[in-house]
Scaffold this active site. Structure first.
Site, PDB file in Angstrom:
ATOM      1  CG  HIS A   1       4.130  14.902  -3.948  1.00 53.46           C
ATOM      2  ND1 HIS A   1       4.497  14.419  -5.186  1.00 53.46           N
ATOM      3  CD2 HIS A   1       2.765  14.864  -3.935  1.00 53.46           C
ATOM      4  CE1 HIS A   1       3.427  14.126  -5.891  1.00 53.46           C
ATOM      5  NE2 HIS A   1       2.360  14.375  -5.163  1.00 53.46           N
TER       6      HIS A   1
ATOM      7  CB  THR B   1       8.075   3.056  11.979  1.00 56.20           C
ATOM      8  OG1 THR B   1       7.663   3.140  13.340  1.00 56.20           O
ATOM      9  CG2 THR B   1       7.005   3.657  11.097  1.00 56.20           C
TER      10      THR B   1
END
Length: 399
Positions: free
Chosen positions: A370, A318
């Protein structure tokens, strides 16, 4: 011959849709492939076309009704003539407008709301008295082109509002696309262990290479311009090959490692952010990438992107820099594991070989899940992109 008009077949990722507008009413004459209705889904607006010359006999699902994949929404009679009442439709339009029952296309409706216009005052030029986007644009420009017939009342009304301290509010329903975007953003923030790591890249080498070859590149590739996004897509593709976990996704208790690189490019539209996907970017050249991104942008603006073009994807890029963003934390596009955020190129004082010099710098942000990607891998992935962009010859040589 009677024909059933059904909703489009939605892919597995789209549960249902909403009838945004019927552009033809029962009894109105239709020609083959003429637009009958628009169905809005979570991702795109789909068009329903007339299967043949004829008329709509019955509308089963009205505007704002929810429809499932291939559900019956209307009945159509092929070869039938228009009902006699249709002959009086042009004269009936002003009466309908006065009653507030005006036929407005979805694009026109959005412009009317944004410009606080009264649909009843807009001259309709579409078939069957439909107000089109062009009609609204003409109405917006009309005051500048010619003075209003009664200019005095408007200032008086404004003066009254200001004096009384009125604070105007406008409430409009959220579109399906905007609602789905909101849901996915919440899913990403609540359903992933999202973390963002930052780095910065000297864009000087890419800018120099682009300035040197952009004219030759455009001439050789039939007008396709060389931009920065293709360099980022190629750099990200190479980094994804080196760090498979960043290109993976979580499916239940399984980790799915993708042996290909499908990179989604975030594109801003009037209705919201969409992410069309470039497939197999490892096999695409810079010209192919630039051409694909430009095509996505044009069709996204016109609402012509298909659902299949926005499904899948193993990684997303993006670019908030086009709007002036200096730094941000992009949100992951599930079920992907990471997203790369580009930002504004800004000249800053940097120390190079012991000397302070001015360099065109860009902050990069990598948001990642994560649960799947360790901090070391995320940092090394971002460093790999930085190194490839600061020495773009390595992209071509795959070093």
């Amino acid at each position: 011959m009677a024909i059933e008009i059904k909703a489009p077949q939605f892919p597995e990722s789209v549960a249902d849709g909403t009838i945004a507008a019927w552009l033809k009413q029962p009894g109105e004459a239709c020609t083959r492939d003429e637009l009958l209705a628009e169905v809005e889904t979570d991702k795109v607006t789909l068009e329903i076309l007339a299967p043949a010359d004829g008329v709509i006999v019955e509308i089963i699902k009205g505007e704002d009704d929810t429809v499932l994949s291939e559900e019956l929404i209307a009945r159509f009679e092929a070869g039938a003539a228009a009902a006699p009442a249709v002959e009086e439709a042009p004269e009936a339009v002003p009466a309908a407008a006065a009653a507030g029952d005006v036929k407005v296309s979805p694009a026109a409706r959005k412009m009317i709301e944004e410009n606080n216009l009264d649909a009843a005052t807009i001259t309709a030029t579409g078939k069957g008295g439909l107000i089109t986007k062009e009609d609204v644009m003409a109405a917006v420009k009309a005051p500048a082109a010619a003075p209003a017939a009664k200019p005095a009342p408007a200032p008086a009304k404004v003066a009254v509002d200001v004096a009384s301290g009125d604070r105007v509010e406008k409430r409009v329903p959220m579109t399906r696309m905007r609602a789905r975007i909101a849901e996915r953003l919440l899913e990403a923030s609540q359903g992933t262990a999202m973390l963002t790591t930052f780095n910065e890249v000297d864009m000087g080498p890419v800018m120099e290479l682009r300035n040197k070859y952009k004219d030759l590149f455009e001439k050789k590739n039939n007008g396709t311009r060389l931009g920065f996004m293709s360099f980022f897509v190629k750099a990200a593709t190479e980094a994804l090959k080196r760090f498979p976990a960043v290109n993976a996704s979580i499916d239940g208790k399984d980790i799915v490692y993708h042996g290909y690189q499908d990179v989604g490019i975030a594109v801003s539209t009037e209705k919201g952010l969409v992410v069309p996907v470039l497939r197999d970017t490892d096999y695409m050249g810079l010209a192919d990438i630039e051409s694909g991104i430009r095509d996505f942008g044009l069709r996204a603006r016109d609402g012509k992107l298909g659902i299949e073009e926005m499904t899948g994807g193993t990684f997303t890029i993006t670019n908030g820099g086009v709007f002036g963003s200096l730094m941000s934390t992009p949100i992951i596009n599930p079920p992907q594991a990471a997203i790369l955020g580009m930002h504004k190129i800004q000249e800053r004082a940097m120390v190079v070989d012991g000397q302070v010099v001015v360099r065109p710098m860009m902050y990069l942000a990598l948001s990642y899940d994560h649960r799947l990607i360790d901090g070391k891998d995320s940092v090394q992935f971002l460093v790999a992109i930085k190194e490839l962009l600061e020495d773009p010859a390595r992209i071509l040589l795959e070093l």
